[in-house]
Scaffold this active site. Structure first.
Site, PDB file in Angstrom:
ATOM      1  N   LYS A 153       0.826  -1.210   0.000  1.00  0.00           N
ATOM      2  CA  LYS A 153       0.000   0.000   0.000  1.00  0.00           C
ATOM      3  C   LYS A 153       0.865   1.268   0.000  1.00  0.00           C
ATOM      4  O   LYS A 153       0.775   2.117   0.885  1.00  0.00           O
ATOM      5  CB  LYS A 153      -0.985  -0.061   1.169  1.00  0.00           C
ATOM      6  CG  LYS A 153      -2.020  -1.176   0.943  1.00  0.00           C
ATOM      7  CD  LYS A 153      -3.100  -1.215   1.966  1.00  0.00           C
ATOM      8  CE  LYS A 153      -4.157  -0.179   1.784  1.00  0.00           C
ATOM      9  NZ  LYS A 153      -5.131  -0.468   0.718  1.00  0.00           N
TER      10      LYS A 153
HETATM   11  N1  PMP Z   1      -6.251  -4.984  -3.412  1.00  0.00           N
HETATM   12  C1  PMP Z   1      -5.993  -3.666  -3.311  1.00  0.00           C
HETATM   13  C2  PMP Z   1      -5.318  -2.977  -4.450  1.00  0.00           C
HETATM   14  C3  PMP Z   1      -6.380  -2.944  -2.162  1.00  0.00           C
HETATM   15  O1  PMP Z   1      -6.125  -1.636  -2.064  1.00  0.00           O
HETATM   16  C4  PMP Z   1      -7.065  -3.610  -1.137  1.00  0.00           C
HETATM   17  C5  PMP Z   1      -7.537  -2.855   0.075  1.00  0.00           C
HETATM   18  N2  PMP Z   1      -6.549  -2.762   1.055  1.00  0.00           N
HETATM   19  C6  PMP Z   1      -7.280  -5.007  -1.268  1.00  0.00           C
HETATM   20  C7  PMP Z   1      -6.872  -5.652  -2.419  1.00  0.00           C
HETATM   21  C8  PMP Z   1      -7.903  -5.793  -0.155  1.00  0.00           C
HETATM   22  O2  PMP Z   1      -6.974  -5.873   0.920  1.00  0.00           O
HETATM   23  P1  PMP Z   1      -7.453  -5.957   2.426  1.00  0.00           P
HETATM   24  O3  PMP Z   1      -8.359  -7.124   2.508  1.00  0.00           O
HETATM   25  O4  PMP Z   1      -6.191  -6.154   3.194  1.00  0.00           O
HETATM   26  O5  PMP Z   1      -8.137  -4.680   2.749  1.00  0.00           O
END
Ligand code: PMP
Length: 291
Positions: A153
């Site tokens: 992220k």
């Molecule tokens: N893919 C991306 C590109 C994201 O930004 C997110 C959100 N964080 C997710 C998948 C899902 O990840 P998570 O379940 O950790 O929120």
């Protein structure tokens, strides 16, 4: 205007008084790392879901930028800002970013700032998405390969998601689906993808996708198989659903021109996830961190 508290470098300040420079390096180049985390109301008060895993992922991203995070301070910061906000259900947004020290690309000598905001939650795809699901459109954009920027992220990565999301919404859809040049499914703009076929649950795996914490949770709860999936296989699925901290478990009611039912397995998994995050089932495995 009422004041909104912000945890900023170890202190609770007013959001409007945080005073971030317009020449902040991160504003110009996306040199920051963030997380999206949820706090949920539970029978024993508000609790943060899988906080340690989110902060570990944030630390991986920070490491690529040469930032070291004080995870104990940041953990305490999440609890402090949640308490200061008075919210029972909240979206928690930690961000570490380069601010002062110059607009050069050598970040080694820049100063880092760290903040955590607690925001009242509203479903980002709309309340109706819970029951009716969302429409998904295959994007013409490709996901940034993890060989170019790690699939974490990092702030700058999200321009890629924003372009895909914008293309999808301009075409009248709610979400974008990234596929690669070889026809394999990657992920949504901010969600991982699952399919159900003949009662079997498959978690789409791709080297360029973010390793989602909700995805991991659903795999752990259901024993879903994690493997690569082509767009052709996804199109042939009985059910499709998306996972993510913000969308939780959301069914897909349309993929490109094909309408889909929000099937029984998607509904069961969505309900199980709600029970787990709200601490209403025995399967929570220490995932909820009491505030
Ligand atoms: N893919 C991306 C590109 C994201 O930004 C997110 C959100 N964080 C997710 C998948 C899902 O990840 P998570 O379940 O950790 O929120």
């Amino acid at each position: 205007m009422s004041s909104t508290p912000l945890w900023y470098d170890g202190k609770i300040v007013d959001l409007l008084e945080a005073g971030i420079s317009p020449l902040a390096n991160a504003l110009h180049y996306g040199t920051g790392v963030f997380e999206g985390i949820r706090a949920y109301e539970t029978p024993t008060g508000p609790a943060i879901f899988r906080l340690a895993e989110h902060l570990d992922r944030m630390a991986l991203g920070a490491n690529h930028l040469g930032m070291s995070l004080d995870l104990d301070a940041l953990t305490a910061g999440h609890h402090d800002i949640l308490a200061a906000s008075g919210l029972q259900n909240a979206y928690l947004r930690p961000l570490a970013f380069y601010e002062s020290g110059g607009l050069g690309l050598d970040v080694a000598s820049l100063q880092k700032r760290t903040l955590v905001a607690a925001i009242p939650w509203s479903t980002h795809l709309g309340e109706a998405s819970r029951t009716h699901g969302i429409s998904l459109r295959t994007s013409s954009w490709r996901r940034i390969p993890a060989t170019s920027v790690p699939a974490l992220k990092l702030c700058g990565n999200y321009v890629n998601s924003i372009l895909a999301k914008r293309e999808a919404t301009l075409a009248g859809f709610q979400e974008a689906l990234f596929v690669d040049d070889h026809g394999f499914v990657c992920e949504g703009s901010a969600e991982n993808v699952f399919l159900v076929k003949n009662g079997r649950i498959v978690a789409v795996a791709h080297p360029d996708m973010l390793p989602g914490i909700t995805r991991r949770t659903i795999c752990e709860l259901t024993g879903a198989e994690s493997r690569p999936v082509t767009l052709a296989e996804l199109r042939d699925a009985d059910e499709i659903f998306l996972t993510g901290t913000s969308v939780e478990v959301t069914g897909v009611c349309q993929l490109d021109s094909r309408p889909l039912p929000i099937g029984p397995i998607t509904r069961q998994i969505a309900a199980l996830y709600q029970a787990v995050v709200h601490g209403q089932t025995e399967t929570e495995r220490g995932w909820l961190c009491a505030a």
